[in-house]
Motif scaffolding. Sequence first.
Motif, short mmCIF file in Angstrom:
data_model
loop_
_atom_site.label_atom_id
_atom_site.label_comp_id
_atom_site.label_asym_id
_atom_site.label_seq_id
_atom_site.Cartn_x
_atom_site.Cartn_y
_atom_site.Cartn_z
N CYS A 1 0.78 -1.21 0.17
CA CYS A 1 0.09 0.06 -0.12
C CYS A 1 0.98 1.26 -0.12
CB CYS A 1 -0.80 0.28 1.16
SG CYS A 1 -1.93 -1.23 1.40
N SER A 2 0.33 2.37 -0.43
CA SER A 2 1.05 3.61 -0.32
C SER A 2 0.94 4.20 0.88
CB SER A 2 0.36 4.65 -1.33
OG SER A 2 -0.78 5.01 -1.01
N ILE A 3 2.00 5.10 1.38
CA ILE A 3 1.86 5.79 2.72
C ILE A 3 0.67 6.50 2.77
CG2 ILE A 3 2.95 7.50 4.08
CD1 ILE A 3 5.60 6.60 3.19
N SER A 4 0.18 7.27 1.62
CA SER A 4 -1.01 7.92 1.57
C SER A 4 -2.36 6.94 1.91
CB SER A 4 -1.30 8.57 0.26
OG SER A 4 -2.42 9.35 0.12
N THR A 5 -2.16 5.86 1.53
CA THR A 5 -3.45 4.90 1.82
C THR A 5 -3.44 4.54 3.12
OG1 THR A 5 -3.60 4.06 -0.30
CG2 THR A 5 -4.46 2.51 1.29
N LEU A 6 -2.18 4.25 4.06
CA LEU A 6 -2.07 3.90 5.36
C LEU A 6 -2.47 5.17 6.14
CD1 LEU A 6 1.47 2.03 5.06
CD2 LEU A 6 -0.93 1.04 5.35
N VAL A 7 -2.12 6.35 5.57
CA VAL A 7 -2.44 7.38 6.61
C VAL A 7 -4.02 7.61 6.55
CG1 VAL A 7 -2.23 9.92 6.86
CG2 VAL A 7 -0.11 8.52 6.39
N ASN A 8 -4.73 7.48 5.16
CA ASN A 8 -6.10 7.75 5.13
C ASN A 8 -6.77 6.76 5.95
OD1 ASN A 8 -7.08 10.08 3.10
ND2 ASN A 8 -5.48 9.03 1.90
#
Length: 77
Positions: free
Chosen positions: A29-36
């Motif tokens: 997963c992207s960091i963006s996905t994890l943060v979201n």
Amino acid sequence: MATQAKRATIYFDPSIHQALKFKAVETSCSISTLVNEAVKAALSEDADDIIALEARANDPLISYSDMLKRLKKDGRI
């Protein structure tokens, strides 16, 4: 119709950023996905807390000292 993502700059503690990078690789997963996902989970928890608080709005109030006395009397502390 898909919602367009908004861009934001977030500053992470270096060790948190490193952990996010590792998790992103590990989970594909992207960091963006994890943060979201983490923010959505936190907001959902807040919404659940608000619902629980509103459900108890009419509960009788008890002071901290009265609660301590009750716990002591019941042998819980």
